[in-house]
Write a protein that holds these residues in place. Structure first.
Motif, PDB file in Angstrom:
ATOM      1  N   ASN A  65       0.854  -1.154   0.035  1.00  0.00           N
ATOM      2  CA  ASN A  65      -0.023   0.050   0.089  1.00  0.00           C
ATOM      3  C   ASN A  65       0.871   1.316   0.005  1.00  0.00           C
ATOM      4  OD1 ASN A  65      -2.945  -0.672   0.173  1.00  0.00           O
ATOM      5  ND2 ASN A  65      -2.349  -1.769   1.961  1.00  0.00           N
ATOM      6  N   ALA A  66       2.021   1.235   0.610  1.00  0.00           N
ATOM      7  CA  ALA A  66       2.725   2.401   0.751  1.00  0.00           C
ATOM      8  C   ALA A  66       3.388   2.766  -0.545  1.00  0.00           C
ATOM      9  CB  ALA A  66       3.889   2.160   1.947  1.00  0.00           C
ATOM     10  N   VAL A  67       3.865   1.488  -1.296  1.00  0.00           N
ATOM     11  CA  VAL A  67       4.355   1.551  -2.618  1.00  0.00           C
ATOM     12  C   VAL A  67       3.397   2.290  -3.501  1.00  0.00           C
ATOM     13  CG1 VAL A  67       5.258   0.436  -4.569  1.00  0.00           C
ATOM     14  CG2 VAL A  67       6.072  -0.220  -2.138  1.00  0.00           C
ATOM     15  N   GLN A  68       2.168   1.791  -3.478  1.00  0.00           N
ATOM     16  CA  GLN A  68       0.933   2.139  -4.499  1.00  0.00           C
ATOM     17  C   GLN A  68       0.895   3.797  -4.033  1.00  0.00           C
ATOM     18  OE1 GLN A  68      -2.957   1.144  -3.222  1.00  0.00           O
ATOM     19  NE2 GLN A  68      -3.559   0.556  -5.668  1.00  0.00           N
ATOM     20  N   ILE A  69       0.813   4.258  -3.234  1.00  0.00           N
ATOM     21  CA  ILE A  69       0.241   5.805  -2.936  1.00  0.00           C
ATOM     22  C   ILE A  69       1.746   6.439  -2.857  1.00  0.00           C
ATOM     23  CG2 ILE A  69      -1.722   5.188  -1.628  1.00  0.00           C
ATOM     24  CD1 ILE A  69       0.045   6.374   0.887  1.00  0.00           C
ATOM     25  N   GLY A  70       3.026   6.000  -3.205  1.00  0.00           N
ATOM     26  CA  GLY A  70       4.263   6.541  -3.496  1.00  0.00           C
ATOM     27  C   GLY A  70       4.855   7.176  -2.255  1.00  0.00           C
ATOM     28  N   ARG A  71       4.590   6.922  -1.052  1.00  0.00           N
ATOM     29  CA  ARG A  71       5.264   7.404   0.024  1.00  0.00           C
ATOM     30  C   ARG A  71       6.588   6.621   0.550  1.00  0.00           C
ATOM     31  NH1 ARG A  71       1.764  10.395   3.245  1.00  0.00           N
ATOM     32  NH2 ARG A  71       3.539  10.630   4.648  1.00  0.00           N
ATOM     33  N   VAL A  72       7.488   7.375   0.038  1.00  0.00           N
ATOM     34  CA  VAL A  72       9.084   6.904   0.352  1.00  0.00           C
ATOM     35  C   VAL A  72       9.368   6.864   1.673  1.00  0.00           C
ATOM     36  CG1 VAL A  72      11.350   7.355   0.000  1.00  0.00           C
ATOM     37  CG2 VAL A  72       9.885   7.862  -1.929  1.00  0.00           C
ATOM     38  N   ASP A  73       8.701   7.720   2.552  1.00  0.00           N
ATOM     39  CA  ASP A  73       8.993   7.744   3.856  1.00  0.00           C
ATOM     40  C   ASP A  73       8.185   6.735   4.800  1.00  0.00           C
ATOM     41  OD1 ASP A  73       6.365   8.871   3.414  1.00  0.00           O
ATOM     42  OD2 ASP A  73       6.468  10.363   4.801  1.00  0.00           O
ATOM     43  N   ILE A  74       7.048   6.560   4.428  1.00  0.00           N
ATOM     44  CA  ILE A  74       6.476   5.316   4.926  1.00  0.00           C
ATOM     45  C   ILE A  74       6.934   3.911   4.480  1.00  0.00           C
ATOM     46  CG2 ILE A  74       4.263   3.992   5.265  1.00  0.00           C
ATOM     47  CD1 ILE A  74       2.952   6.562   4.881  1.00  0.00           C
ATOM     48  N   VAL A  75       7.337   3.921   3.088  1.00  0.00           N
ATOM     49  CA  VAL A  75       8.253   2.611   2.965  1.00  0.00           C
ATOM     50  C   VAL A  75       9.540   2.209   3.509  1.00  0.00           C
ATOM     51  CG1 VAL A  75       9.359   1.564   1.018  1.00  0.00           C
ATOM     52  CG2 VAL A  75       7.216   2.610   0.459  1.00  0.00           C
ATOM     53  N   ASN A  76      10.222   3.386   3.848  1.00  0.00           N
ATOM     54  CA  ASN A  76      11.480   3.396   4.521  1.00  0.00           C
ATOM     55  C   ASN A  76      11.095   2.928   6.089  1.00  0.00           C
ATOM     56  OD1 ASN A  76      13.527   3.779   2.651  1.00  0.00           O
ATOM     57  ND2 ASN A  76      12.802   6.059   2.668  1.00  0.00           N
ATOM     58  N   LEU A  77      10.225   3.511   6.551  1.00  0.00           N
ATOM     59  CA  LEU A  77       9.579   3.391   8.092  1.00  0.00           C
ATOM     60  C   LEU A  77       9.369   1.563   8.122  1.00  0.00           C
ATOM     61  CD1 LEU A  77       8.947   3.942  10.909  1.00  0.00           C
ATOM     62  CD2 LEU A  77       6.871   4.769   9.985  1.00  0.00           C
ATOM     63  N   LEU A  78       8.471   1.268   7.168  1.00  0.00           N
ATOM     64  CA  LEU A  78       8.137  -0.386   7.154  1.00  0.00           C
ATOM     65  C   LEU A  78       9.397  -1.273   7.075  1.00  0.00           C
ATOM     66  CD1 LEU A  78       4.981   0.098   5.075  1.00  0.00           C
ATOM     67  CD2 LEU A  78       5.047  -0.457   7.456  1.00  0.00           C
ATOM     68  N   LEU A  79      10.248  -0.601   6.131  1.00  0.00           N
ATOM     69  CA  LEU A  79      11.447  -1.736   5.872  1.00  0.00           C
ATOM     70  C   LEU A  79      12.321  -1.602   7.152  1.00  0.00           C
ATOM     71  CD1 LEU A  79      12.321  -0.789   2.193  1.00  0.00           C
ATOM     72  CD2 LEU A  79      11.488  -2.910   2.997  1.00  0.00           C
ATOM     73  N   LEU A 108      11.925   2.316  -6.616  1.00  0.00           N
ATOM     74  CA  LEU A 108      12.382   1.060  -7.372  1.00  0.00           C
ATOM     75  C   LEU A 108      13.969   0.926  -6.826  1.00  0.00           C
ATOM     76  CD1 LEU A 108      11.303   1.828 -11.125  1.00  0.00           C
ATOM     77  CD2 LEU A 108      10.594  -0.095  -9.634  1.00  0.00           C
ATOM     78  N   GLN A 109      14.724   2.076  -6.630  1.00  0.00           N
ATOM     79  CA  GLN A 109      16.067   2.034  -5.964  1.00  0.00           C
ATOM     80  C   GLN A 109      15.818   1.277  -4.857  1.00  0.00           C
ATOM     81  OE1 GLN A 109      16.948   6.093  -6.465  1.00  0.00           O
ATOM     82  NE2 GLN A 109      18.456   5.683  -7.896  1.00  0.00           N
ATOM     83  N   ILE A 110      15.017   1.797  -3.763  1.00  0.00           N
ATOM     84  CA  ILE A 110      15.003   1.197  -2.482  1.00  0.00           C
ATOM     85  C   ILE A 110      14.668  -0.239  -2.415  1.00  0.00           C
ATOM     86  CG2 ILE A 110      13.595   1.127  -0.274  1.00  0.00           C
ATOM     87  CD1 ILE A 110      13.115   4.441  -0.822  1.00  0.00           C
ATOM     88  N   LEU A 111      13.758  -0.686  -3.225  1.00  0.00           N
ATOM     89  CA  LEU A 111      13.227  -2.251  -3.172  1.00  0.00           C
ATOM     90  C   LEU A 111      14.462  -3.092  -3.812  1.00  0.00           C
ATOM     91  CD1 LEU A 111       9.596  -1.354  -3.961  1.00  0.00           C
ATOM     92  CD2 LEU A 111      10.446  -2.622  -1.680  1.00  0.00           C
ATOM     93  N   LEU A 112      15.175  -2.414  -4.972  1.00  0.00           N
ATOM     94  CA  LEU A 112      16.165  -3.141  -5.639  1.00  0.00           C
ATOM     95  C   LEU A 112      17.165  -3.422  -4.739  1.00  0.00           C
ATOM     96  CD1 LEU A 112      16.402  -4.517  -8.413  1.00  0.00           C
ATOM     97  CD2 LEU A 112      17.614  -2.200  -9.071  1.00  0.00           C
ATOM     98  N   SER A 113      17.658  -2.332  -3.769  1.00  0.00           N
ATOM     99  CA  SER A 113      18.417  -2.469  -2.849  1.00  0.00           C
ATOM    100  C   SER A 113      18.120  -3.561  -1.699  1.00  0.00           C
ATOM    101  CB  SER A 113      18.876  -1.144  -2.070  1.00  0.00           C
ATOM    102  OG  SER A 113      17.826  -0.734  -1.227  1.00  0.00           O
ATOM    103  N   GLN A 114      16.896  -3.735  -1.530  1.00  0.00           N
ATOM    104  CA  GLN A 114      16.375  -4.554  -0.574  1.00  0.00           C
ATOM    105  C   GLN A 114      16.343  -6.120  -0.993  1.00  0.00           C
ATOM    106  OE1 GLN A 114      15.537  -4.132   2.847  1.00  0.00           O
ATOM    107  NE2 GLN A 114      16.653  -2.012   2.463  1.00  0.00           N
ATOM    108  N   GLY A 115      16.922  -6.460  -2.164  1.00  0.00           N
ATOM    109  CA  GLY A 115      16.863  -7.744  -2.621  1.00  0.00           C
ATOM    110  C   GLY A 115      15.884  -8.009  -3.746  1.00  0.00           C
ATOM    111  N   ALA A 116      15.327  -7.175  -4.233  1.00  0.00           N
ATOM    112  CA  ALA A 116      14.111  -7.472  -5.386  1.00  0.00           C
ATOM    113  C   ALA A 116      14.945  -7.921  -6.720  1.00  0.00           C
ATOM    114  CB  ALA A 116      13.322  -6.195  -5.656  1.00  0.00           C
ATOM    115  N   ASP A 117      14.373  -8.686  -7.331  1.00  0.00           N
ATOM    116  CA  ASP A 117      14.771  -9.311  -8.515  1.00  0.00           C
ATOM    117  C   ASP A 117      14.242  -8.546  -9.717  1.00  0.00           C
ATOM    118  OD1 ASP A 117      15.390 -10.462 -10.760  1.00  0.00           O
ATOM    119  OD2 ASP A 117      14.977 -12.684 -10.077  1.00  0.00           O
TER     120      ASP A 117
END
Length: 735
Positions: A65-79, A108-117
């Motif tokens: 959901n955080a990715v869908q609404i484009g909230r980088v801050d919430i994405v980082n918080l959740l990770l 995309l950069q954040i998730l790729l750095s977290q191991g996304a293929d």
């Protein structure tokens, strides 16, 4: 066209393993993320809310959901609190794929750095790169390509969708379909996308570019996208849904500029036909597109693709008619050398063949009384010309259940000589046209017409041959898992070669597994046996109204009676009933019957009268059995013949006895010695001995058959039914 809404349950969703549905805190966390309330998200996480909780229906996690609404801050918080970046929704989509949809390079950069293929895909085969291309996210597209995304990867979908030819599309096809001109240019020029790749339906990017033609964005850029694709090698003759080429699609969409562009291409097949048999020119004339029609005619389109002039006349389009006359010098001359095979329908077929009529695919038909063969429950059967050959055309409304049954049965059982041949089907203006072999008569018509039948030894070879063909046809249906459900004289046809063909399968039932529902077919066959043997004297509807016991009393002989009884009471082995009955004595010639009696009588146990033998025990009538014609048989043989035959046993004082075994021995001995000179007078008295014994003991053959058919002595029966054809002299009207 493939759906691009990947979040619906129709997309092959499956439960993601290990997902935890939301409790109270989980629901609060999901809602806080959806609202973008970062403070509330942090508060709930610190209180111990499950960071990887997912909603009950589609499997969305807070990170999705955080990715869908484009909230980088919430994405980082959740990770930071342990959110799993590889967690999948129920349709297999990861947060990384959703980031491709959103198009935010930071995500995309954040998730790729977290191991996304980089090439990970959901269950429909969509990668983040494909999603970016489909939505026109240029920046995301470039980022993903720079990080190793496969530009030519084809969508790998589920096995059930592969069977329906879904999947296989590339990012270029998606961009072309959505009208993203800049993305198409980048994919081809900068990323070297394969321009003429095909999806699982065989469609290239050029076909995809014409799919969403009515979309404003697509319509705005379609010419430029088409031009780029063609310039870089896209096949201009590729085919899409319904066999439509880009040219046909452009004409259907009334896009003059696109038609002009396509006609300029070297190698364009201007006269290609779609799956209904229509060319671009025929469609242009039907839609009254004068400018496009002129372009096609000037390019040399074949004018013999249909009744173009007739269509223009019926539309009262005088401008189009004038244009057509400039290019058409010979509208559709009748072929003088075409001759139909049918005698009955020949004149009507010649008129139809020479008539200027628009074709429906490969079919020429005129639904008028002059060309109607018969009425049906939903329409009628008409004469037709299909692929230049004469056919019968059964017409249904397009979505008719009966029509579907007819086509399914004909298609699955095609290739059998006892069934009408299936040539094809066409659809037009809400109607289904089923094309099959044309026959001359129904069985009812054939039996009513005057004819001269050859009669040999009193045998009804005509009835036997007709019924043998019907039995074989129905048996083939049953072997393919179908029951006819409407066997009657009007549904049994005779063709020009006097071959019997089963027809009318619009009530047929396809039965599953090992549970055949064919008893109705067997009962109808029993009535057809009597109908044919009686030469149609008793109307079939009368026979249908009578009960089984009444019908058995109308049988003219024992073989017919027993055959009908077997059909009415098939026992447990219903599925193989007809297979077994093809060897029934009804289908034996009188010579076969006589030979069977002789061969059984030639068994050594019978010749030496070995009373304790198994064979003689089998042949002995039981106490409660009804009287037979061969009871006290010695008194029913010509006295002089009986006396002479007993004379051979005078020395041993062992004359013939009134047993079945001795009767068979008698028949065997007659056969062995009847042609000797000393027995000339005996031969004169008996005449044709096969006929003599058939008439004197009419129930003997069926008795022997029933007693021995499940024993080793069935070896004396004819091994296979004779391949009979309807006698030539039996055609009605001398045809």
């Amino acid at each position: 066209m493939e759906t691009t809404n990947h979040n619906t349950p129709e997309d092959g969703s499956a439960s993601a393993g290990g997902q935890r549905t939301a409790g109270k805190d989980g629901l609060l966390l999901l809602n806080a993320v959806k609202k973008g309330d970062v403070d509330r998200v942090q508060q709930l996480l610190e209180q111990g809310a499950d960071v990887n909780v997912c909603d009950e229906y589609w499997g969305w996690t807070p990170l999705h959901n955080a990715v869908q609404i484009g909230r980088v801050d919430i994405v980082n918080l959740l990770l930071g609190h342990g959110a799993d970046p590889r967690r999948r929704k129920k349709n297999g989509a990861t947060p990384f794929i959703i980031a491709g949809i959103h198009g935010d390079v930071r995500l995309l950069q954040i998730l790729l750095s977290q191991g996304a293929d980089i090439n990970e895909c959901d269950e429909n085969g969509f990668t983040a790169f494909m999603e970016a291309a489909e939505r026109g996210n240029v920046e995301a597209l470039r980022f993903l390509f720079a990080n190793g995304a496969d530009v030519n990867l084809r969508r790998e979908t589920t096995e059930d969708k592969k069977r329906m030819k879904k999947g296989g599309a590339t990012a270029l096809m998606s961009a072309a379909e959505k009208g993203h001109l800049e993305v198409v240019k980048i994919l081809i020029s900068d990323m070297k996308a394969e321009v003429d790749a095909r999806d699982n339906m065989g469609r290239n990017a050029l076909i995809h570019a014409l799919l969403n033609f009515n979309c404003e964005n697509v319509s705005k850029h379609v010419e430029e996208i088409t031009s780029i694709l063609i310039e870089h090698g896209a096949d201009v003759n590729a085919r899409g849904d319904g066999g439509k080429t880009p040219l046909i699609s452009a004409v259907e969409r009334k896009h003059t500029g696109l038609v002009q562009m396509l006609l300029r291409q070297e190698g364009i097949n201007i006269d290609d036909r779609d799956s209904t048999g229509k060319t671009a020119l025929l469609i242009a004339v039907e839609q009254q597109l004068k400018e496009i029609t002129q372009l096609l005619l000037e390019k040399g389109a074949d004018t013999k693709c249909g009744d173009l002039v007739g269509i223009a006349r019926r539309n009262y389009d005088h401008c189009l008619l004038k244009l057509l006359y400039k290019f058409i010098h010979d509208t559709d001359p009748p072929a003088v050398d075409w001759l139909p095979h049918s005698s009955r329908w020949g004149e009507a077929l010649k008129r139809l063949h020479g008539m200027p009529r628009p074709r429906i695919g490969k079919l020429k038909i005129f639904m008028h009384e002059d060309y109607k063969i018969a009425n049906t429950s939903e329409g009628a059967v008409y004469l037709g010309i299909y692929d230049n050959g004469e056919v019968a055309v059964k017409v249904f409304y397009e979505n008719s259940t009966r029509g579907c049954k007819e086509v399914s049965c004909l298609r699955d059982c095609r290739g059998h000589s006892n069934l009408v041949a299936f040539y094809g089907r066409e659809y037009y203006k809400g109607c289904l046209y089923v094309c099959m072999s044309l026959c001359e008569w129904t069985l009812e018509e054939f039996l009513k017409a005057p004819r001269e039948e050859p009669v040999e030894n009193g045998e009804d070879k005509f009835a036997h041959s007709v019924l043998l063909s019907i039995f074989e046809g129905v048996q083939k249906l049953h072997l393919h898992g179908y029951s006819h459900e409407d066997l009657q004289p009007q549904n049994i046809l005779i063709d020009s070669e006097k071959a019997v063909r089963l027809a009318d399968f619009d009530q047929s039932i396809q039965w599953p597994g090992e549970s055949p529902i064919i008893k109705r077919d067997l009962e109808d066959l029993g009535r057809l046996v009597l109908y044919v043997v009686k030469k149609g004297e008793i109307p079939f509807e009368t026979l249908k109204a009578q009960n089984n016991e009444e019908l058995l009393t109308k049988s003219p002989d024992e073989e017919t009676k027993d055959l009908i009884h077997c059909l009415f009471s098939p026992g447990e082995n219903v599925k193989n009933c007809l297979k077994n009955l093809l060897g029934h004595p009804f289908f034996w010639t009188w010579e076969d019957r006589y030979r069977t009696l002789r061969n059984v009588g030639n068994e050594s146990d019978i010749k030496v009268r070995k009373n304790e033998s198994e064979l003689l025990r089998l042949l002995q009538p039981q106490t409660l059995e009804p009287p037979r014609s061969f009871d006290q048989w010695t008194s029913k043989i010509d006295k002089d013949v009986m006396c002479q035959m007993n004379h051979f046993y005078k020395t041993s004082q062992n004359p013939y006895r009134d047993t079945v075994g001795d009767l068979l021995k008698f028949i065997r001995n007659i056969g062995e010695h009847i042609n000797e000179k000393k027995n000339r007078k005996m031969k004169e008295k008996l005449g044709d001995h096969s006929r003599y014994f058939q008439e004197t003991f009419p129930d003997l053959v069926i008795y022997i058959y029933k007693k021995l058919k499940e024993t080793e002595y069935r070896k004396h029966f004819p091994q296979a039914p004779p391949r009979l054809s309807v006698p030539e002299a039996a055609g009605p009207g001398g045809v």
